[in-house]
Scaffold this motif. Structure first.
Motif, PDB file in Angstrom:
ATOM      1  N   ASN A   1     -18.538  23.469 -67.568  1.00 30.56           N
ATOM      2  CA  ASN A   1     -19.042  21.848 -67.194  1.00 30.56           C
ATOM      3  C   ASN A   1     -17.960  21.068 -68.187  1.00 30.56           C
ATOM      4  OD1 ASN A   1     -21.214  22.521 -65.091  1.00 30.56           O
ATOM      5  ND2 ASN A   1     -22.237  23.575 -67.166  1.00 30.56           N
TER       6      ASN A   1
ATOM      7  N   ARG B   1      -7.604  30.659 -53.403  1.00 28.35           N
ATOM      8  CA  ARG B   1      -8.423  29.614 -52.511  1.00 28.35           C
ATOM      9  C   ARG B   1      -9.776  30.085 -51.522  1.00 28.35           C
ATOM     10  NH1 ARG B   1      -5.688  24.507 -50.981  1.00 28.35           N
ATOM     11  NH2 ARG B   1      -7.300  23.472 -51.536  1.00 28.35           N
TER      12      ARG B   1
ATOM     13  N   ARG C   1     -16.253  28.664 -56.752  1.00 24.61           N
ATOM     14  CA  ARG C   1     -16.498  26.672 -57.179  1.00 24.61           C
ATOM     15  C   ARG C   1     -16.495  26.311 -58.329  1.00 24.61           C
ATOM     16  NH1 ARG C   1     -22.965  27.222 -54.331  1.00 24.61           N
ATOM     17  NH2 ARG C   1     -22.393  27.845 -52.598  1.00 24.61           N
TER      18      ARG C   1
ATOM     19  N   ARG D   1     -13.191  24.630 -57.430  1.00 18.86           N
ATOM     20  CA  ARG D   1     -13.047  23.319 -56.719  1.00 18.86           C
ATOM     21  C   ARG D   1     -13.146  22.376 -56.939  1.00 18.86           C
ATOM     22  NH1 ARG D   1     -16.968  26.217 -52.471  1.00 18.86           N
ATOM     23  NH2 ARG D   1     -15.346  27.807 -51.053  1.00 18.86           N
ATOM     24  N   LEU D   2     -14.007  21.844 -57.858  1.00 20.89           N
ATOM     25  CA  LEU D   2     -14.409  20.976 -58.850  1.00 20.89           C
ATOM     26  C   LEU D   2     -12.996  20.112 -58.773  1.00 20.89           C
ATOM     27  CD1 LEU D   2     -16.639  22.543 -61.606  1.00 20.89           C
ATOM     28  CD2 LEU D   2     -17.113  20.526 -59.561  1.00 20.89           C
ATOM     29  N   ASP D   3     -13.312  18.814 -58.930  1.00 25.90           N
ATOM     30  CA  ASP D   3     -11.897  18.110 -59.345  1.00 25.90           C
ATOM     31  C   ASP D   3     -11.271  18.251 -61.234  1.00 25.90           C
ATOM     32  OD1 ASP D   3     -11.862  16.583 -56.798  1.00 25.90           O
ATOM     33  OD2 ASP D   3     -12.447  14.053 -57.576  1.00 25.90           O
TER      34      ASP D   3
ATOM     35  N   GLU E   1     -17.103   8.983 -54.476  1.00 23.84           N
ATOM     36  CA  GLU E   1     -15.435   8.278 -53.877  1.00 23.84           C
ATOM     37  C   GLU E   1     -15.850   7.188 -53.477  1.00 23.84           C
ATOM     38  OE1 GLU E   1     -13.018  10.624 -52.327  1.00 23.84           O
ATOM     39  OE2 GLU E   1     -14.621  11.673 -54.143  1.00 23.84           O
TER      40      GLU E   1
ATOM     41  N   ARG F   1     -14.965   5.562 -56.556  1.00 23.64           N
ATOM     42  CA  ARG F   1     -13.061   6.261 -56.905  1.00 23.64           C
ATOM     43  C   ARG F   1     -12.214   5.542 -56.846  1.00 23.64           C
ATOM     44  NH1 ARG F   1      -9.579  10.411 -56.594  1.00 23.64           N
ATOM     45  NH2 ARG F   1     -10.258  10.138 -54.316  1.00 23.64           N
TER      46      ARG F   1
ATOM     47  N   TYR G   1     -24.812  22.278 -50.691  1.00 22.88           N
ATOM     48  CA  TYR G   1     -23.662  22.804 -51.673  1.00 22.88           C
ATOM     49  C   TYR G   1     -22.661  22.237 -50.712  1.00 22.88           C
ATOM     50  CZ  TYR G   1     -19.356  24.707 -53.960  1.00 22.88           C
ATOM     51  OH  TYR G   1     -18.181  24.898 -54.134  1.00 22.88           O
TER      52      TYR G   1
ATOM     53  N   ARG H   1     -11.348  11.836 -48.560  1.00 24.80           N
ATOM     54  CA  ARG H   1      -9.920  11.698 -48.877  1.00 24.80           C
ATOM     55  C   ARG H   1      -9.103  12.318 -47.764  1.00 24.80           C
ATOM     56  NH1 ARG H   1     -10.756  14.782 -55.073  1.00 24.80           N
ATOM     57  NH2 ARG H   1     -12.639  13.626 -55.315  1.00 24.80           N
TER      58      ARG H   1
ATOM     59  N   GLU I   1     -28.511  24.197 -54.762  1.00 22.58           N
ATOM     60  CA  GLU I   1     -27.360  24.256 -56.347  1.00 22.58           C
ATOM     61  C   GLU I   1     -26.175  23.599 -56.100  1.00 22.58           C
ATOM     62  OE1 GLU I   1     -27.324  27.510 -59.062  1.00 22.58           O
ATOM     63  OE2 GLU I   1     -29.028  27.060 -59.258  1.00 22.58           O
TER      64      GLU I   1
ATOM     65  N   PRO J   1     -23.793  21.183 -57.657  1.00 22.88           N
ATOM     66  CA  PRO J   1     -22.896  20.541 -58.316  1.00 22.88           C
ATOM     67  C   PRO J   1     -22.727  18.318 -59.008  1.00 22.88           C
ATOM     68  CG  PRO J   1     -21.097  21.953 -58.275  1.00 22.88           C
ATOM     69  CD  PRO J   1     -22.174  21.608 -57.256  1.00 22.88           C
TER      70      PRO J   1
ATOM     71  N   GLU K   1     -20.513  16.954 -60.611  1.00 25.60           N
ATOM     72  CA  GLU K   1     -19.006  16.127 -59.912  1.00 25.60           C
ATOM     73  C   GLU K   1     -19.034  16.156 -58.670  1.00 25.60           C
ATOM     74  OE1 GLU K   1     -18.514  19.748 -63.189  1.00 25.60           O
ATOM     75  OE2 GLU K   1     -16.168  18.143 -63.580  1.00 25.60           O
ATOM     76  N   ALA K   2     -17.500  15.644 -58.300  1.00 31.05           N
ATOM     77  CA  ALA K   2     -17.085  16.121 -57.466  1.00 31.05           C
ATOM     78  C   ALA K   2     -16.364  17.156 -57.245  1.00 31.05           C
ATOM     79  CB  ALA K   2     -16.001  14.718 -57.080  1.00 31.05           C
ATOM     80  N   TYR K   3     -15.959  18.262 -55.776  1.00 26.93           N
ATOM     81  CA  TYR K   3     -15.542  19.027 -55.699  1.00 26.93           C
ATOM     82  C   TYR K   3     -15.592  18.859 -54.107  1.00 26.93           C
ATOM     83  CZ  TYR K   3     -20.183  20.682 -54.027  1.00 26.93           C
ATOM     84  OH  TYR K   3     -21.479  20.732 -53.370  1.00 26.93           O
ATOM     85  N   THR K   4     -14.232  19.284 -54.306  1.00 27.49           N
ATOM     86  CA  THR K   4     -13.833  19.747 -52.277  1.00 27.49           C
ATOM     87  C   THR K   4     -13.683  21.030 -51.350  1.00 27.49           C
ATOM     88  OG1 THR K   4     -11.254  19.710 -53.115  1.00 27.49           O
ATOM     89  CG2 THR K   4     -12.446  17.866 -52.384  1.00 27.49           C
ATOM     90  N   ILE K   5     -14.142  21.018 -50.797  1.00 24.28           N
ATOM     91  CA  ILE K   5     -13.942  22.473 -49.747  1.00 24.28           C
ATOM     92  C   ILE K   5     -13.015  22.081 -48.385  1.00 24.28           C
ATOM     93  CG2 ILE K   5     -15.030  23.827 -48.511  1.00 24.28           C
ATOM     94  CD1 ILE K   5     -17.742  23.566 -49.584  1.00 24.28           C
TER      95      ILE K   5
END
Lengths: 368, 342
Positions: free
Chosen positions: A167, A246, A275, A278-280, B17, B20, B163, B174, B193, B195, B197-201
């Motif tokens: 985190n 990935r 997971r 994948r976080l920025d 986004e 950002r 999620y 993006r 759950e 997060p 923060e930002a994340y991408t799949i």
């Protein structure tokens, strides 16, 4: 006649629930104290539940495949002579003692600003010189669950998420072991910790050595688990595979190299790490760290010749079946260093041989 | 980690986004919600089901544009804004309204890159609510992901939970091509759950939720949950199912589906959409064409019937595939112990 509850264990601060994946002793089977009773998985860790009393397994209440909160009654051990009615009464009136991790304030990640970055950490226990746990490449604070869960009962234990991990902020300015050691010293400053016992795993082991060399007055003892910095060899295929993966199934195959017992790599563990990846910022952070760790096919940081200069108790722990950093790096270290090679463990002794690691860690802390 | 609803996860994705990247804008009917009303309330609700709540307050009227009831203009504006440098998120509200925007989406946005020799890009997202189950009748309950999947030039995302929704929506915003992002309206309150923060799949990466040796179940959106429920029930009688959520129908992760059928030899596709020329028939055709030799039993499809979504609650409930129908389909091709059903 005593009746003993077998409950869902809590491995580390973040575990809220676990899944029973196997019963190793059937109902009616007898067990001795310490015998493995059931296999359990959390999202981070897989391990076994041991019998805390000898006797006969009278009930297995939670079926294989079921997920239940920490503290839930899994089964019952009692002497063969105890009445079934008494067992049923025990089961019927059982109340879980432990609160779930989510409801307990002390189990939540805390954060602090150090060196312009936000650091996340888990802190538990009270008293004594704090023990600071430093994870390895791609790891996080929660991976110390078996260690923090045990030693945190006796004293102050802090497991840190290094920058780029868990985190904490995903910015890595300089990924060298030397710069990371400076950064962790800044983290200790931010928490107002003058002196700490350090335990580091793999890359975190190198960082711990770096801190002990830079700031000898700040370190009370040093416990190194399969650390970098004691030789050239390192499994670059593993590191590159970890960064490249990935999909969960690809990562699962890579992660198997971490353990002697490959069954410890569960889909849930791989999903958790995917997971995180994948976080920025996580992927660039791992790439920066990887480039800084390696010099071609070899390790870049080299501390072998400097280990003898450290005046506090130093223990080095290595899994005999480590496939990431060769256990031979533990051979020929200065006589002042206690070396323990653990049979049946791979690169993750804090998971695969947690009891032994806890014992060595406690002894090292006691020597300081 | 905090549990969040799919509604909150989607809101967070848009919010992060927009913070950002100043070129990200949001437009659609009621996206600000309540603005300009007699009570002088700004941003009261945020979309008909509250998904965009708070965005108008944070980003203002320049970036959160409450439009008139003109779906074709919303999509045309978004396509034009995208091709000239913005990243619009255009909300259609109910996917059932796509009919009046066919030209803007199918013939314009989807074709710009191709028609302009690869020199134009159209980074727009069309968000819409999809699916039955809320007693909203035939014109507000359809599952139309198949229509979009048919058109080259569109990417089509159908998330199955909070999620995935957050990570896939950030990826969509993006992305430099038009993305159709379909939110099942019966899933907004379901929590997972997620997060902060930002994340991408990435698109085209299926999620394998469960692995078993006897049968492969492929499902989307709300059907993923029903398939997991069915798989848990089947496990009790010794049938082990693999459950695959492709997450995106275009691109489609054909490898994961074919590899799984090669291991199990049996396929059940679950789709809430109508059965003709659909995602279900598409996956069935893929496996019949490229995985035929692995098959030990006929492919089974569990879909809605070829009829509009009924308004009568009992008929709507009967219309939507559920765990019992999925279990029955599996049991028609595999019996306990993993052999072919008689």
């Amino acid at each position: 006649m005593t009746i003993t509850a077998v409950t869902m264990p809590r491995w580390g601060l973040t575990m809220e629930e676990g899944t029973v994946t196997a019963w190793l002793v059937p109902v009616g089977g007898s067990v001795n104290v310490g015998q493995e009773l059931a296999e359990v998985e959390s999202s981070k860790l897989a391990g076994t539940v041991e019998a805390t009393a000898g006797g006969v397994v009278r009930r297995t209440i939670i079926e294989v495949g079921a997920t239940v909160p920490v503290g839930t009654l899994l089964g019952v051990i009692a002497d063969a002579s105890v009445d079934d009615a008494e067992i049923d009464a025990f089961v019927g009136t059982f109340k879980p003692v432990e609160v779930a991790a989510g409801e307990d304030e002390s189990s939540k990640p805390k954060s602090v600003e150090a060196g312009g970055l936000r650091w996340s950490y888990l802190r538990s226990g009270e008293g004594g010189v704090p023990l600071v746990l430093i994870h390895g490449f791609g790891g996080d604070a929660a991976g110390w669950g078996f260690i923090q869960g045990t030693i945190g009962a006796d004293q102050d234990v802090i497991a840190v998420d290094l920058p780029g991990h868990g985190n904490s902020e995903k910015t890595i300015r300089d990924g060298s072991i030397d710069a990371q050691a400076d950064a962790v010293i800044g983290f200790l400053d931010a928490l107002g910790i003058d002196k700490a016992h350090l335990a580091g795993h793999s890359m975190g082991g190198g960082i711990a050595i770096g801190i002990a060399l830079k700031a000898p007055g700040r370190v009370a003892s040093l416990t190194l688990l399969a650390p970098v910095g004691l030789g050239d060899g390192i499994n670059t295929e593993y590191l590159k595979g970890f960064v490249a993966a990935r999909k969960r199934r690809d990562l699962e195959i890579v992660l198997r190299q971490l353990f002697a017992n490959e069954a410890l790599v569960t889909p849930a563990l791989a999903e958790e790490i995917i997971r995180y990846k994948r976080l920025d910022g996580a992927q660039p952070a791992l790439e920066t760290l990887l480039a800084a760790l390696l010099n071609g096919q070899a390790q870049r940081a080299q501390y072998r010749d400097k280990l003898g200069a450290i005046k506090v108790p130093v223990a080095v722990i290595w899994g005999a079946q480590d496939r990431i950093i060769p256990p031979e790096h533990a051979v020929g270290l200065p006589a002042s260093v206690r070396v323990e090679t653990l049979a049946g463990s791979g690169h993750m002794p804090q998971v695969e041989a947690a009891d032994q690691v806890n014992k060595i860690l406690r002894e090292t802390i006691a020597k300081a | 980690m905090a549990k969040k609803s799919m509604r909150t996860a989607i809101n967070e994705a848009i919010r992060l986004e927009m913070r950002r990247d100043p070129t990200v804008i949001l437009l659609g009917e009621d996206v600000a919600g309540g603005q300009g009303g007699s009570a002088d309330v700004n941003d009261a609700f945020g979309g008909v089901l509250g998904v965009t709540k708070g965005l108008y307050t944070e980003f203002g009227p320049g970036r959160v544009i409450d439009t008139p009831i003109t779906e074709s203009a919303i999509m045309g504006t978004a396509a034009g804004a995208a091709v000239s440098g913005l990243r619009p998120i255009a909300e259609l509200m109910f996917v059932d309204f796509i009919g009046v925007c066919f030209d803007q989406i199918f013939n314009q946005a989807a074709k710009f890159r191709y028609m302009f020799g690869g020199k134009a890009q159209t980074p727009m997202v069309m968000r819409a609510m999809t699916g039955a189950g809320l007693r909203a009748a035939a014109q507000h309950s359809q599952s139309l992901h198949g229509l979009f999947t048919m058109v080259p030039g569109l990417k089509v995302v159908v998330p199955s939970g909070a999620y995935d929704a957050k990570g896939l929506l950030i990826e969509a915003i993006r992305d430099n091509d038009p993305v159709i992002f379909l939110e099942h309206k019966a899933m907004y309150d379901l929590e997972e759950e997620v997060p902060d923060e930002a994340y991408t799949i990435p698109f085209g990466e299926a999620n394998v939720l469960r692995e078993g040796k006897d049968v492969t179940i492929v499902a989307l959106a709300r059907m993923v949950r029903f398939s997991m429920e069915a798989a848990a029930n089947l496990a009790k009688i010794g049938i082990e199912a693999t459950v695959i959520d492709p997450r995106t129908t275009s691109p489609l992760d054909t490898d994961t589906i074919l590899e799984s059928v090669a291991e199990t030899g049996r396929l059940v596709v679950v789709d809430e959409a109508n059965p003709r020329c659909s995602f279900a028939t598409d996956v069935a055709a893929l496996v019949a064409d490229q995985g035929f030799k692995s098959l030990k039993a006929p492919i089974r499809l569990v879909t809605a019937p070829h009829s509009p979504v009924p308004f009568a609650p009992n008929l709507e409930d009967a219309y939507i595939p559920n765990a019992a129908k999925i279990e029955a389909a599996v049991l028609s091709i595999v019996s306990a112990g993993g052999r072919n059903a008689a």
